[in-house]
Design an enzyme around this catalytic site. Structure first.
Site, PDB file in Angstrom:
ATOM      1  N   ASP A 190     -31.124 -45.422 -95.727  1.00  0.00           N
ATOM      2  CA  ASP A 190     -31.181 -43.967 -95.588  1.00  0.00           C
ATOM      3  C   ASP A 190     -32.492 -43.385 -96.090  1.00  0.00           C
ATOM      4  OD1 ASP A 190     -29.507 -42.111 -94.367  1.00  0.00           O
ATOM      5  OD2 ASP A 190     -28.931 -41.203 -96.273  1.00  0.00           O
TER       6      ASP A 190
ATOM      7  N   ASP B  69     -15.712 -40.561-101.808  1.00  0.00           N
ATOM      8  CA  ASP B  69     -14.700 -41.612-101.780  1.00  0.00           C
ATOM      9  C   ASP B  69     -13.307 -41.063-102.101  1.00  0.00           C
ATOM     10  OD1 ASP B  69     -15.490 -40.966-104.306  1.00  0.00           O
ATOM     11  OD2 ASP B  69     -15.935 -42.992-104.963  1.00  0.00           O
TER      12      ASP B  69
END
Length: 896
Positions: free
Chosen positions: A399, A784
């Site tokens: 990224d 998450d």
């Protein structure tokens, strides 16, 4: 897409597609085309009906079973489908057995698929009015694509989608595909009537192939195979272990190994000698806590009322926090897996492996903060995992678009050609070279062979040279040239500006370019850097993971996904098989969204001064949640069901659809007879079909389109709904309907490259449900917790897997500053969820989230607020000493 295809970079909006360091344009290696179905019990061909249709024994899941095995199961077996455990219904021409009288509409096959009553009625029946499928109705009346054979994975590549061919159709309905259609035509027109075999009971059954000599010979052959399995099971379990059952045709019991029905895992309850004292202590502490709070609230201190009120509020908050933490741990469990049974069912020696394909995601951003050598060790451990190589694909998400990561990955791919065969030849653990060579080996005690010692020393020298090359790349990358980085062939690096660059894809290891030094194939290794442009919201790690979901679906489309951080390597090479024991279980796998492994760390000091091990959380809390609805997702070391990430609802059983304890206590038991029970279950299933959080499309709109307009209008409506949900990529949309994973063969590699670049473009998620209802959920830095909560709210369960050898190991913060930053990030993420619409306090009450599971999520997001009453409570003694007033009434005043 081959490893020799070179890097591909491009931007979908700018209509750019550039291939860098291109070697050849040869097509990808074709795989074997599946042109038939095999009985999963005896191994023979399923066979055709009199109407040349594939015989389908089970109308619920279409599990491939031939007619002789179907008849045997109904007469002398369990009378149930081995996969979905649904009782077999009697087909016309089959003799009645005990229990057939209780079935309703057992012989109504003509009316169920009566196309003479009108084409629109038949279409509505196929779309779910008479077929009980999962709640989101994701397989009906979708935009004709390639046929997928039941019970087999189809691998290869997706063909080019055309305007005339952009619908999705599966064979999981009540009728399976025609075998001749599989071999001659890969597509099915949903507008054509479905032929149904009609058997006249007045005629001799021999005319239909039943009861003849060939049928008897097949049954006898099947019995011989079962006897052979018994001998194998006897040698495998000398002490009588294993489930062995079966009967003969003439009433004589025949010992048979029923491998297909053996569970792949089991729940191991905690010993009552440990659990009962623990619960008794909780109850006693709760009683004492109630008496204490009753005393504190009924005896105010009027002289120091503000101090007393502050202390009482803090104590009540502490009590609530304690309750939220204790009750989700009320019923902890352990689990045990059976890898030998998994091998017997899906990975027999000498036969093609039937294990599901898995895509492994590795995420990294800054190579200067996340050393490339650590990432390389993680990648090497993935490539050397104990799993079929054609079923594993490793995706590395960069990224930060760093050329250092790209070059390090290139070096890693070359070293993997030597490292992977060494690991598999000697079956070493762990398979990350840095940590393997750090182990101390006693050559005499462990009885090491001299040949292994020589090979190990040679491989260690190879690894030391590999480390030198990686460290040289790191030293070179410390200062960026003014003109930017340049690749080896002189091409400017496309990612010189990490905030403004096109999407990049490079396949380092693939079908034709992934051979090791022994000439064996290696798993795929793919580098991905999604497109970034100014003015777009990229959503950090969650956005990168969603990009990996889409690009992996286009290139490999594994049925399951496993994500790890770049510093978490495979410590157990059988970790994927451990997860498959749950995800590929015929019953448990249909409602399991993910399998979470505990986090274990290397390099922690003896006293663990920063509490990096988190023993209470990983060894106690998550075990308690596993006994309710499953552990929370902790961000790494987690194997997902791809269908759960797509926002689909689970396939629930009758037990799952029963009312919870609150409904039972208010409405009473529902033991009112068989008919009442069936009516209740049918109503709940119908509700689940209509109460899906975000339905794929509105079935009523589709039916109105069929009645009022032509079929093309209906298909267009469903296609638009799919594009609004998943984005405008027909290849990706087609991949979302393949539950078994894999992509159809005969796809042009150029189409794959173009679609892969398209799905990682920065504007692909605009006006879609990505990050809202599907994929990793946006809105918090702790994506998450939010992602796992959304899955549990839909009714999915999760599994906590703790194999004897830890599956993964990672790096923990080694100083106080890094540890505090980590804790601060977790706390900020929890507060973001608390203030969002996905807060567990008020979200998801229409779903199937269990009460104790909700309390656990509430405790996860409110724990940062405990710092406020804790700080206030700690300052109270100082105020009392300074003011001379106390928060507890004095003893002599109480006596007066």
């Amino acid at each position: 897409m081959e490893a020799s295809a070179g890097m591909v970079a491009g931007s979908h909006r700018r209509n750019e597609l550039v291939r860098i360091r291109h070697d050849s344009d040869s097509g990808s290696k074709p795989l074997k085309n599946l042109n038939g179905q095999t009985c999963q019990i005896c191994g023979d061909n399923v066979g055709l009906t009199a109407a040349s249709d594939v015989f389908v024994a089970c109308n619920e899941c279409a599990f491939p079973v031939c007619r002789p095995c179907y008849e045997y199961e109904r007469k002398d077996g369990t009378q149930c489908c081995p996969q979905c455990k649904t009782r077999y219904k009697r087909h016309k021409g089959s003799p009645r057995v005990e229990g057939d009288e209780d079935e309703e509409d057992v012989d109504d096959l003509e009316n169920e698929f009566d196309y003479a009553q009108g084409h629109s009625k038949a279409r509505r029946q196929w779309q779910g009015e008479d077929v009980d499928l999962s709640s989101s109705s994701r397989h009906e009346s979708q935009p004709p694509i390639p046929l997928l054979a039941n019970g087999h994975t189809v691998s290869g590549e997706i063909p080019c989608a055309t305007p005339d061919n952009q619908s999705v159709r599966t064979t999981s309905g009540p009728l399976g595909p025609s075998e001749k259609n599989v071999s001659s035509s890969p597509y099915i027109d949903p507008r054509q009537p479905v032929p149904v075999r009609i058997v006249d009971p007045t005629k001799d059954l021999n005319s239909y192939g039943l009861g003849n000599v060939d049928w008897k010979e097949r049954v006898e052959s099947w019995k011989l195979k079962q006897e052979k399995n018994v001998m194998q099971m006897t040698s495998r379990y000398p002490e009588g272990k294993g489930d062995i059952e079966g009967t003969g045709s003439n009433g004589e019991e025949l010992q048979m190994a029923d491998d297909a029905r053996q569970p792949l895992s089991r729940v191991v309850p905690i010993s009552s000698s440990h659990l009962i004292p623990y619960r008794v202590v909780i109850i006693l502490r709760l009683i004492i806590l109630c008496f204490f709070l009753q005393y504190r609230t009924t005896h105010p201190v009027k002289d120091a009322y503000p101090l007393w009120l502050t202390s009482v509020i803090c104590e009540i908050w502490f009590a609530l926090s304690w309750l939220l933490d204790q009750f989700p741990k009320w019923s902890p469990i352990n689990r045990e897996t059976f890898l030998d049974r998994l091998a017997l069912r899906y990975d027999r020696e000498g036969e093609p492996s039937q294990l599901a394909p898995v895509d492994v995601f590795v995420s990294t951003v800054d190579p200067l903060k996340e050393p490339p050598l650590v990432t390389a060790n993680t990648v090497l451990s993935i490539l050397a995992v104990d799993y079929p190589v054609d079923k594993v694909a490793c995706y590395v998400s960069d990224d930060g678009s760093a050329m250092l990561t790209f070059e390090a990955l290139s070096e890693t791919a070359e070293f993997a050609r030597k490292w992977v065969p060494f690991c598999k030849k000697h079956n070493i653990e762990p398979r990350a070279p840095e940590f393997y060579f750090a182990q101390k080996i006693d050559y005499l005690k462990d009885k090491i062979q001299p040949s292994f010692v020589k090979e190990r020393r040679a491989m260690k020298r190879e690894y030391e040279e590999f480390k030198v090359r990686i460290n040289a790349l790191v030293a070179k990358a410390q200062k960026m040239p003014e003109e930017g980085w340049t690749m080896q062939d002189g091409t400017p690096w496309p990612g010189n500006n990490p905030r403004d660059h096109p999407g990049m894809i490079q396949v380092f290891l693939g079908h034709s370019g992934g051979l090791d030094t022994d000439g064996n194939e290696l798993p795929r290794l793919i580098y991905v850097s999604r497109e970034k442009r100014p003015g777009f919201q990229h959503h950090k790690k969650a956005g990168a993971m969603n990009a990996l979901i889409r690009v992996s679906a286009v290139l490999t489309n594994g049925a399951f996904l496993l994500n790890v951080d770049c510093d978490h390597y495979f410590n157990n090479s059988k970790a994927l098989k451990e997860a498959m024991c749950f995800l590929m279980d015929p019953i448990l796998g249909k409602k399991t969204c993910y399998v979470q492994f505990p986090q274990r760390f290397d390099g922690i000091d003896l006293h663990d001064r920063y509490a990096n091990r988190n023993i209470v959380f990983f060894d106690i809390n998550l075990k308690g949640l596993d006994g309710i609805q499953g552990p929370v997702y902790v961000g790494t070391g987690c194997c997902f069901n791809r269908q759960a990430l797509y926002g689909y609802d689970p396939v629930l059983t009758e037990a799952d659809l029963e009312p919870n304890i609150i409904v039972k206590s208010c409405c009473g038991s529902r033991k009112k007879g068989k008919s009442g029970n069936k009516k209740y279950i049918d109503n709940k299933r119908a509700a689940k079909r209509t109460e899906s959080t975000i339905p794929i499309f509105n079935m009523e709109d589709i039916e109105e389109g069929v009645e009022g307009y032509d079929d093309e209008r209906s298909l267009l409506m469903s296609q638009k709904s799919l594009e609004k949900r998943f984005g405008q990529s027909p290849v990706f949309i087609a991949a979302t309907f393949m539950e078994l994973g894999g992509i159809p063969p005969s796809t042009n590699p150029a189409i794959l490259l173009k679609e892969a670049i398209h799905v990682i473009s920065c504007g692909y998620e605009d006006k879609t449900e990505w990050g809202k209802e599907i994929g990793w959920i946006y809105g918090s830095v702790t994506e998450d917790i939010l992602t796992g909560f959304k899955m549990h709210a839909r009714g999915w369960i999760s599994i906590y897997c703790m194999p004897p050898r830890p599956a993964f190991k990672g790096s923990a913060p080694i100083n106080l500053s890094d540890r505090l930053n980590q804790v601060l990030r977790w706390a900020l993420g929890s507060i973001e969820i608390l203030l969002s619409r996905h807060c567990p306090i008020w979200y998801g009450y229409k779903g199937r989230l269990k009460l104790l599971e909700r309390l656990a999520y509430i405790n996860t997001i409110v724990y940062p607020l405990t710092s406020i009453p804790l700080l206030a409570y700690c300052t109270l003694p100082a105020f009392c000493l300074l003011t001379g007033k106390f928060i507890i009434p004095e003893a002599h005043k109480q006596l007066c």
